[in-house]
Design a protein around this motif. Structure first.
Motif, short mmCIF file in Angstrom:
data_model
loop_
_atom_site.label_atom_id
_atom_site.label_comp_id
_atom_site.label_asym_id
_atom_site.label_seq_id
_atom_site.Cartn_x
_atom_site.Cartn_y
_atom_site.Cartn_z
N ALA A 17 38.44 32.32 41.31
CA ALA A 17 36.29 32.06 41.62
C ALA A 17 36.07 34.01 40.90
O ALA A 17 35.08 34.23 39.95
N ALA A 18 36.56 34.68 41.15
CA ALA A 18 36.80 36.16 40.58
C ALA A 18 36.74 36.58 38.94
O ALA A 18 36.38 37.19 38.31
N ILE A 19 38.57 35.78 39.01
CA ILE A 19 38.33 35.78 37.63
C ILE A 19 37.43 35.12 36.23
O ILE A 19 37.30 35.49 35.28
N SER A 20 37.06 34.22 37.12
CA SER A 20 36.49 33.22 36.01
C SER A 20 34.48 33.18 36.07
O SER A 20 33.94 33.80 35.23
N GLY A 21 34.82 34.02 37.34
CA GLY A 21 32.90 34.59 36.68
C GLY A 21 33.06 35.93 36.06
O GLY A 21 32.07 36.91 36.11
N GLN A 22 34.28 36.33 36.12
CA GLN A 22 34.50 37.74 34.67
C GLN A 22 34.08 37.47 32.94
O GLN A 22 34.18 37.81 32.42
N CYS A 23 34.06 35.73 33.16
CA CYS A 23 34.68 35.47 31.53
C CYS A 23 32.92 34.36 31.54
O CYS A 23 31.91 34.12 31.97
N GLU A 24 31.60 35.27 29.84
CA GLU A 24 30.64 35.21 29.31
C GLU A 24 30.94 33.03 28.62
O GLU A 24 29.93 32.64 28.21
N GLY A 25 32.43 33.03 28.83
CA GLY A 25 32.31 31.88 28.11
C GLY A 25 31.79 32.04 26.34
O GLY A 25 31.30 30.87 25.58
N VAL B 6 34.23 34.62 20.75
CA VAL B 6 35.09 35.63 21.03
C VAL B 6 36.09 35.85 21.64
O VAL B 6 36.65 35.28 22.28
N PRO B 7 37.65 36.34 20.95
CA PRO B 7 38.48 35.92 20.93
C PRO B 7 39.20 36.39 21.84
O PRO B 7 39.86 36.52 23.15
N ASP B 8 38.68 37.64 22.74
CA ASP B 8 38.31 38.27 23.72
C ASP B 8 38.62 37.91 25.68
O ASP B 8 37.45 37.20 25.17
N CYS B 9 39.09 36.71 26.03
CA CYS B 9 38.86 36.40 27.19
C CYS B 9 39.85 37.27 28.68
O CYS B 9 40.77 36.93 28.86
N PRO B 10 38.45 37.18 29.38
CA PRO B 10 39.58 38.29 30.84
C PRO B 10 39.71 37.15 31.41
O PRO B 10 40.68 37.60 32.21
N ILE B 11 39.79 35.71 31.20
CA ILE B 11 40.68 35.28 32.08
C ILE B 11 42.19 35.26 31.46
O ILE B 11 43.35 35.34 32.30
N ILE B 12 42.27 34.72 30.47
CA ILE B 12 43.58 34.92 29.54
C ILE B 12 44.18 36.23 29.88
O ILE B 12 45.50 36.96 30.32
N ASP B 13 43.61 37.41 29.37
CA ASP B 13 43.85 38.91 30.07
C ASP B 13 44.65 39.11 31.18
O ASP B 13 45.62 39.57 31.54
N THR B 14 43.85 38.44 32.55
CA THR B 14 44.03 38.42 33.83
C THR B 14 45.71 37.94 33.88
O THR B 14 45.95 38.43 34.50
N LEU B 15 45.99 36.78 33.52
CA LEU B 15 47.01 35.73 33.57
C LEU B 15 48.28 36.46 32.39
O LEU B 15 49.31 36.59 33.09
N PHE B 16 47.75 37.21 31.74
CA PHE B 16 48.05 37.78 31.13
C PHE B 16 49.31 39.01 31.53
O PHE B 16 50.05 40.54 31.47
N SER B 17 48.09 39.43 32.60
CA SER B 17 48.81 40.66 33.43
C SER B 17 49.35 40.96 34.29
O SER B 17 50.17 40.13 35.27
N GLU B 18 50.38 41.43 34.01
CA GLU B 18 50.99 42.60 35.41
C GLU B 18 51.07 43.11 36.78
O GLU B 18 51.14 43.38 37.48
#
Length: 129
Positions: free
Chosen positions: A106-114, A117-129
């Protein structure tokens, strides 16, 4: 009864029945001269026990232990309760894990405006360490 009727009566798929026999959770039934499996009321009862136990989330190993206790007719209610309570604790842990997972998603989904643009906070979170 033959395996098709056994399957219909118990609501269990034929391949599942065969699997339970292969792993020795369900005893292999006698066979006809034509090599067809023949099931009786006792096997219906055992398979229904297995199905209900699976519906409650018991593992195959837990069910095997319960069946051994019951088949040996030397079980105590305390032994069954101990297995059930251990399973309950496992269920509680899984529920807690799922709640944490729900909050994180819910938190990472809430960061995404949908947007597009190629930048997606969900993808960024999944790639983060």
């Amino acid at each position: 009864m033959l395996i098709g009727a056994f399957s219909e009566r118990t609501g269990c798929h034929i391949e599942t029945i065969r699997y339970y026999e292969r792993i020795k959770l369900l005893p292999k039934p006698p066979r006809t001269e034509g090599r067809h499996r023949l099931y009786d009321r006792e096997q219906v009862k055992q398979l229904m026990f297995i199905r209900r136990s699976r519906e409650l989330g018991f593992s195959l190993d837990e069910i095997r232990i319960l069946l051994l206790l019951v088949d040996g007719k030397q079980y105590t209610c305390l032994e069954v309760k101990t297995i059930t309570e251990a399973h309950l604790e496992d269920v509680k842990r899984k529920i807690a894990d799922l709640r944490r997972l729900q909050k994180t998603l819910a938190a990472i989904s809430g960061q995404c405006e949908g947007g597009l643009v190629p930048d997606c906070p969900i993808i960024d979170t999944l790639f983060s360490e």
